[in-house]
Write an enzyme that holds these catalytic residues in place. Structure first.
Site, short mmCIF file in Angstrom:
data_model
loop_
_atom_site.label_atom_id
_atom_site.label_comp_id
_atom_site.label_asym_id
_atom_site.label_seq_id
_atom_site.Cartn_x
_atom_site.Cartn_y
_atom_site.Cartn_z
N ASP A 90 3.68 -72.74 42.52
CA ASP A 90 3.40 -73.64 43.64
C ASP A 90 4.48 -74.71 43.72
O ASP A 90 5.10 -75.08 42.72
CB ASP A 90 2.06 -74.35 43.44
CG ASP A 90 0.88 -73.41 43.52
OD1 ASP A 90 1.05 -72.27 43.97
OD2 ASP A 90 -0.23 -73.83 43.13
N VAL A 91 4.68 -75.25 44.92
CA VAL A 91 5.63 -76.35 45.11
C VAL A 91 5.35 -77.49 44.14
O VAL A 91 6.27 -78.06 43.54
CB VAL A 91 5.58 -76.86 46.57
CG1 VAL A 91 6.41 -78.14 46.71
CG2 VAL A 91 6.08 -75.80 47.53
#
Length: 306
Positions: free
Chosen positions: A135-136
Site C-alpha cells: 500500500d502507499v
C-alpha cells in the site's frame, strides 16, 4: 458505473464472456475488472465463472486510459539488493508500487527507471516488473522483476503462496489470544470507493499474528500472510477490534494518531523471503523501521503519547 441488462440471447453464459460481448472489452480485461471488484451482477461481486440470467443487471466501472510511468527519483528509497534478475527496494511510505489514475505521487517503478535500473517488459506498461505490491501508506521490503524469467517465476511463487512475507504492525489494545489466525473473506466496501472490508462474497484471506510486545494501550504484532489481499492486515486487524495505530480509515483513534505524529498506519513489511527465480536458492531481505514508526513506538513504550 455503466449499467447493462442481460438479453435473452446471452442467458446462461459466464459473466466474463457476457461482459466482453456487451462492452467490447477483451474477456481477459473483463476478468481483471471482476477480480478487482469493479463489476456487480445484480448488486453483488460475482466470480468469473458465474452464470448470468436473462434480465440480470451488470454494473461495470469501465477502465480509464492507462497511466504513464514517469521517471521520478524518490529520495530515501534504498535498494536492498540487486542482480540481473531482481531488485529489492526499501519502499518509503507515501510511495505507490506503480503509476495509477488514482494517485499522483511518486512510485517505485518511476524511481527505479530514474535510477537507471532496467526492468522486464513483462506485465502491463504501467506495472512492468511488478510481482507484488505494498500500500502507499505501508513501508518496507518490496521485490521487482528485472528479467522475464524472474517475472514469470515470482508471479507464480506469489500465486502458490511460497513467498514468505512478514510484517510488523502496531495495533490498538491487546489482542486476546496473543497469537491467532484470522480467516475472513475480503472484498470491496461498496459504500466507500477506496476501502475494503470483510464480506461474505469476498476473496479468501488468511492472516496469522503473534504479539511480540505489549505496552499501555497498544501491542506490537508480527504478522505472516497466507494470502495477499488488498489492505488485508488493516482489514483483518480492524475486524477483531484492534486496528493498526494511525489507520483512521479502518477505525483507529485519530487523537492517538495525532499525538504520535503519525500520518499513516503503523505497518511495515520487515522481511521478504523466497526462492531465487534463477538459482532456486532461498534468499531473505530485511527492512528496518523508518523514523516515523520508530518515534511512535518509542513514545508508546515511554508512555508519552498522551
Amino acid at each position: 458505473m455503466n449499467t447493462y441488462l442481460v438479453p435473452e440471447g446471452l442467458a446462461g453464459g459466464r459473466v466474463d464472456a457476457t461482459l466482453a460481448t456487451m462492452t467490447g472489452l477483451s474477456r481477459a480485461k473483463c476478468a481483471e475488472l471482476i477480480e478487482a471488484g469493479d463489476v456487480l451482477l445484480d448488486g453483488r461481486v460475482p466470480k468469473n465463472s458465474a452464470k448470468v440470467a436473462a434480465g440480470a443487471v451488470l454494473e461495470v466501472k469501465m477502465p480509464t486510459a492507462q497511466p504513464v510511468v514517469v521517471e521520478t527519483p524518490v529520495p530515501g528509497m534504498a535498494i536492498l539488493y540487486e542482480d540481473a534478475d531482481i531488485v529489492v527496494v526499501d519502499k518509503p511510505a507515501g510511495v505507490a508500487a506503480h503509476a495509477s489514475q488514482n494517485f499522483e505521487g511518486p512510485n517505485v517503478l518511476g524511481a527505479l527507471l530514474a535510477a537507471g535500473v532496467t526492468l522486464t517488459t513483462s506485465g502491463p506498461q504501467e506495472r512492468k516488473g511488478i510481482v507484488h505490491r505494498l500500500d502507499v501508506g505501508t513501508s518496507g521490503a518490496m521485490a521487482v522483476a528485472k528479467s522475464e524469467l524472474a517475472y514469470s517465476v515470482l508471479k507464480q511463487a506469489f500465486r502458490d503462496r511460497t513467498v514468505k512475507k512478514t510484517y510488523h504492525a502496531l495495533v490498538q489494545g491487546h489482542p486476546d489470544p496473543m497469537s491467532g489466525t484470522i480467516e475472513a473473506p475480503i472484498g470491496r466496501d461498496m459504500r466507500h470507493q477506496w476501502k475494503m472490508g470483510v464480506r461474505q462474497d469476498g476473496k479468501h484471506a488468511v492472516t496469522h499474528y503473534d504479539v511480540i510486545e505489549s505496552m499501555p494501550g497498544a501491542s506490537l504484532v508480527e504478522v505472516d500472510l497466507e494470502t495477499g489481499r488488498t489492505h488485508q492486515i488493516r482489514v483483518h486487524m480492524s475486524a477483531i477490534k484492534h486496528p493498526c495505530v494511525g489507520d483512521v480509515m479502518y477505525g483507529a483513534d485519530p487523537v492517538q494518531a495525532d499525538a504520535l505524529g503519525l500520518e499513516r498506519q503503523w505497518l511495515h513489511a520487515c522481511k521478504l523471503a523466497f526462492a531465487h527465480p534463477r538459482t532456486g536458492e532461498w534468499v531473505e531481505f530485511s527492512s528496518e523501521y523508518p523514523q516515523d514508526l520508530r518515534r511512535a513506538l518509542d513514545m508508546l513504550r515511554m508512555g508519552t503519547s498522551s
